[in-house]
Design an enzyme around this catalytic site. Structure first.
Site, PDB file in Angstrom:
ATOM      1  N   ASN A  36      -0.550   2.721  11.733  1.00 24.74           N
ATOM      2  CA  ASN A  36       0.044   3.053  10.433  1.00 24.74           C
ATOM      3  C   ASN A  36      -0.188   4.543  10.192  1.00 24.74           C
ATOM      4  OD1 ASN A  36       0.732   3.359   7.763  1.00 24.74           O
ATOM      5  ND2 ASN A  36      -1.000   2.176   6.962  1.00 24.74           N
TER       6      ASN A  36
ATOM      7  N   LYS B 185       0.925   6.380   7.842  1.00 28.19           N
ATOM      8  CA  LYS B 185       0.914   6.777   6.420  1.00 28.19           C
ATOM      9  C   LYS B 185       1.819   8.008   6.243  1.00 28.19           C
ATOM     10  CE  LYS B 185      -3.576   4.662   6.155  1.00 28.19           C
ATOM     11  NZ  LYS B 185      -4.824   4.478   5.446  1.00 28.19           N
TER      12      LYS B 185
ATOM     13  N   HIS C 132       0.305  -3.003   1.559  1.00 24.61           N
ATOM     14  CA  HIS C 132      -0.859  -2.195   1.930  1.00 24.61           C
ATOM     15  C   HIS C 132      -1.626  -1.846   0.653  1.00 24.61           C
ATOM     16  CE1 HIS C 132      -3.290   1.166   3.309  1.00 24.61           C
ATOM     17  NE2 HIS C 132      -3.123   0.696   4.524  1.00 24.61           N
TER      18      HIS C 132
ATOM     19  N   GLU D 200      -2.898   0.789  -0.353  1.00 29.23           N
ATOM     20  CA  GLU D 200      -2.473   2.053  -0.985  1.00 29.23           C
ATOM     21  C   GLU D 200      -1.209   1.833  -1.816  1.00 29.23           C
ATOM     22  OE1 GLU D 200      -2.529   4.452   2.582  1.00 29.23           O
ATOM     23  OE2 GLU D 200      -4.708   4.174   2.637  1.00 29.23           O
TER      24      GLU D 200
ATOM     25  N   GLU E 247      -7.681  -6.076   5.411  1.00 28.39           N
ATOM     26  CA  GLU E 247      -8.153  -4.698   5.312  1.00 28.39           C
ATOM     27  C   GLU E 247      -9.072  -4.554   4.101  1.00 28.39           C
ATOM     28  OE1 GLU E 247      -5.481  -1.781   7.528  1.00 28.39           O
ATOM     29  OE2 GLU E 247      -4.649  -1.973   5.534  1.00 28.39           O
TER      30      GLU E 247
ATOM     31  N   GLY F  87     -10.145   4.421   5.716  1.00 29.26           N
ATOM     32  CA  GLY F  87     -10.254   5.881   5.673  1.00 29.26           C
ATOM     33  C   GLY F  87     -11.645   6.384   5.311  1.00 29.26           C
TER      34      GLY F  87
ATOM     35  N   SER G  22     -10.934   1.716   9.280  1.00 24.05           N
ATOM     36  CA  SER G  22     -11.775   2.554  10.149  1.00 24.05           C
ATOM     37  C   SER G  22     -11.947   1.974  11.558  1.00 24.05           C
ATOM     38  CB  SER G  22     -13.130   2.842   9.495  1.00 24.05           C
ATOM     39  OG  SER G  22     -12.945   3.545   8.280  1.00 24.05           O
TER      40      SER G  22
HETATM   41  P1  PGA Z   1      -7.881   3.675   8.567  1.00 24.81           P
HETATM   42  O1  PGA Z   1      -6.652   3.029   7.782  1.00 24.81           O
HETATM   43  O2  PGA Z   1      -7.847   3.172   9.972  1.00 24.81           O
HETATM   44  O3  PGA Z   1      -7.674   5.158   8.468  1.00 24.81           O
HETATM   45  O4  PGA Z   1      -9.137   3.232   7.855  1.00 24.81           O
HETATM   46  C1  PGA Z   1      -6.269   1.686   7.983  1.00 24.81           C
HETATM   47  C2  PGA Z   1      -5.048   1.358   7.158  1.00 24.81           C
HETATM   48  O5  PGA Z   1      -4.948   1.846   6.024  1.00 24.81           O
HETATM   49  O6  PGA Z   1      -4.156   0.618   7.608  1.00 24.81           O
END
Ligand code: PGA
Length: 263
Positions: free
Chosen positions: A16, A18, A106, A108, A178, A184, A224
């Site tokens: 992903n 983003k 997601h 976000e 998640e 992140g 992560s």
């Molecule tokens: P990340 O993000 O691997 O940077 O923690 C995962 C995601 O948001 O799908």
């Protein structure tokens, strides 16, 4: 078909991106990724990349002209096919670009753009209706984890998101667990904690959609994920893949994650 733990589910590792990489950077990234991965990797693991909308056509062209068996994914869509929805993109528009997987819900999108469980459910159904596979994200906030309500939160997101989706379609879907506090942040759920929640998700799917769907649905862990922690997460019986954010931007790191069996 190769499978993760002998359960018939082929792992899916998804990048992903983003809001990163313009279309030139996207082309370079998938080209570099394709140099690193070989037929044995694709035989063992399904791979998808989810660039921003503006990159989709360019990435599609590279993947198809170079015959790279990486699936094209999107990060978001609207639930209506078309209409007066400024700034939005309808599922059939993505399907026309041979998008195979679309992320829905997601954290976000939920936290920054107000997506509700009901909106996520409408999107899941619209993505399936357009012939694509949803990757439906669920996960708890840190306060929910600390209050001991993780299972309750995640189960209710799964129930709401799958409302009205027939069992055989649920079985063909992907659900990404998640934990929001792990996204992140560099903090990863322990493999045991991630497994516990993914096991709960599978049993909720069983209740809602039947045992065949529960046995078939692929559950990813996200938050992560790095080259150094993928193998231990993937060793868990209910983890069938990874949704990777930050580490998927770098083709070296992402290919090491896809090749976790060799790390
Ligand atoms: P990340 O993000 O691997 O940077 O923690 C995962 C995601 O948001 O799908």
């Amino acid at each position: 078909m190769a499978s993760g733990g002998g359960n018939g589910r082929k792992p899916l590792i998804s990048g992903n991106w983003k809001m990163h990489h313009n279309h030139f950077e996207a082309i370079q990234t998938v080209q570099k990724l394709s140099y690193q991965l070989g037929s044995d990797d694709y035989a063992a693991v399904d791979v998808s990349v989810h660039p921003p909308f503006t990159d989709l056509r360019s990435v599609q062209t590279v993947l198809e002209s170079d015959e790279v068996p990486v699936a094209l994914g999107a990060q978001h869509c609207h639930w209506e096919d078309k209409g007066a929805f400024t700034g939005e993109v309808g599922p059939p528009m993505l399907a026309k670009l041979n998008v195979a997987y679309v992320i829905a819900g997601h954290s976000e999108r939920r936290d920054l753009f107000g997506e509700t469980d009901e909106m996520v459910n409408r999107k899941v159904r619209a993505i399936i209706a357009a012939g694509m596979t949803p990757i439906m994200c669920v996960g708890e906030h840190l306060e929910e984890r600390e209050a001991g309500t993780t299972e309750e939160r995640v189960s209710s997101q799964v129930r709401a998101g799958l409302e009205g989706v027939p069992g055989e379609q649920v079985g063909a879907m992907v659900i990404a667990y998640e934990p929001i506090w792990a996204i992140g942040t560099g903090r990863t759920a322990t493999p045991e904690d991630a497994q516990a929640v993914c096991g709960v998700i599978r049993s909720v799917v069983g209740e809602l959609a039947g045992e065949a769907a529960a046995g078939a649905v692929r559950i990813q862990y996200g938050g992560s994920v790095k080259p150094t922690n993928t193998a231990e997460l993937m060793a868990q019986p209910d983890i069938d893949g990874a949704l990777v954010g930050g580490a998927s931007l770098d083709p070296d790191d992402f290919s090491r994650i896809v090749r976790y069996r060799k790390e």
